[in-house]
Write an enzyme that holds these catalytic residues in place. Sequence first.
Site, PDB file in Angstrom:
ATOM      1  CD1 TRP A  10      -2.462  -1.657  -0.016  1.00  0.00           C
ATOM      2  CD2 TRP A  10      -3.269  -0.966   1.950  1.00  0.00           C
ATOM      3  NE1 TRP A  10      -3.671  -2.270   0.174  1.00  0.00           N
ATOM      4  CE2 TRP A  10      -4.190  -1.861   1.376  1.00  0.00           C
ATOM      5  CE3 TRP A  10      -3.555  -0.403   3.194  1.00  0.00           C
ATOM      6  CZ2 TRP A  10      -5.398  -2.195   2.005  1.00  0.00           C
ATOM      7  CZ3 TRP A  10      -4.750  -0.748   3.825  1.00  0.00           C
ATOM      8  CH2 TRP A  10      -5.664  -1.628   3.228  1.00  0.00           C
ATOM      9  CE  LYS A  11       4.754   1.367  -4.116  1.00  0.00           C
ATOM     10  NZ  LYS A  11       5.381   1.834  -5.355  1.00  0.00           N
ATOM     11  CB  SER A 211       3.235  -0.975 -14.012  1.00  0.00           C
ATOM     12  OG  SER A 211       3.727   0.318 -13.681  1.00  0.00           O
ATOM     13  N   GLY A 232       1.681  -2.520  -6.304  1.00  0.00           N
ATOM     14  CA  GLY A 232       1.501  -1.224  -5.654  1.00  0.00           C
ATOM     15  C   GLY A 232       0.115  -0.660  -5.918  1.00  0.00           C
ATOM     16  N   GLY A 233       0.015   0.181  -6.946  1.00  0.00           N
ATOM     17  CA  GLY A 233      -1.236   0.889  -7.230  1.00  0.00           C
ATOM     18  C   GLY A 233      -2.461  -0.008  -7.299  1.00  0.00           C
TER      19      GLY A 233
HETATM   20  P1  13P Z   1       3.189  -0.204  -8.795  1.00  0.00           P
HETATM   21  O1  13P Z   1       2.474  -1.520  -8.886  1.00  0.00           O
HETATM   22  O2  13P Z   1       2.312   0.929  -8.394  1.00  0.00           O
HETATM   23  O3  13P Z   1       4.032   0.058 -10.015  1.00  0.00           O
HETATM   24  O4  13P Z   1       4.231  -0.343  -7.571  1.00  0.00           O
HETATM   25  C1  13P Z   1       5.076  -1.438  -7.525  1.00  0.00           C
HETATM   26  C2  13P Z   1       5.774  -1.449  -6.227  1.00  0.00           C
HETATM   27  O5  13P Z   1       6.622  -0.620  -5.955  1.00  0.00           O
HETATM   28  C3  13P Z   1       5.390  -2.471  -5.245  1.00  0.00           C
HETATM   29  O6  13P Z   1       6.288  -2.532  -4.192  1.00  0.00           O
END
Ligand code: 13P
Length: 249
Positions: A10-11, A211, A232-233
């Site tokens: 989730w960052k 991504s 991530g996203g």
């Molecule tokens: P995204 O899927 O948003 O590109 O992020 C990847 C990521 O950094 C997962 O740790």
Amino acid sequence: MRTLLIAGNWKMNGSLALVDAFARAFASVKLPARVEVALMVPFPYLGVAAETFQETPLTVGAQTLSDRSSGAFTGEVSGAMLVDVGARLVLVGHSERRSLFGEDDAAVLARVQAALEHGLRPVLCLGETLEEREAGRTESVVIGQLAAVCDALDPAERARLVLAYEPVWAIGTGRTASPEQAQAVHSAIRGRLAAYSPALAEGMQILYGGSMKAANAGELLAQPDIDGGLVGGAALQVDDFLAICQSAG
Ligand code: 13P
């Protein structure tokens, strides 16, 4: 046969409401056999996520940890604390930690060792920048990051790692590595692991991140050396993340 791991990162995003939405969606979901799912949530949500996810297949992880065990380190969070609130996994060496928070290979190693000491599974992130790729240095960068940690561990410790290959140029850009590009790096990583031990190479889960979304997860996860995803996203939307988990079957 290796188990696949789909881990959401989730960052610095999410909320209690999102924890709840994931708990409700995953309570009744039937995941493909061989698929494990984890969510790496921000520190404040770890305890409640671990509790709320108990009736679901979701495992909880953190996004970083301190390299110290306890003491006067204002703002830091130790591995023991993460375990105390129910985390099982922890990301180490994510490219955002390396580039934005100055974590070099030595700092990454210290955090891997702290995670292992406290019984957490470190998910060690590796990846090259676009500049490094264009200079033909992808393999040397990634293998260098791997060796900086693995050379310092004993065989039992190495076997407890999960690896994640995340090309920096593919993170948050919508530009995914092609399945062939990702497979080539994963295969090089597994080849390097075989120099430590063939059994280590055979058993290691190597996730792809950058991504990843429902539309490209299937073909990435079909590669022989890709054992899951670090998302991530697309891990911020329950339906998108569920679709990725389902495509891992
Ligand atoms: P995204 O899927 O948003 O590109 O992020 C990847 C990521 O950094 C997962 O740790």
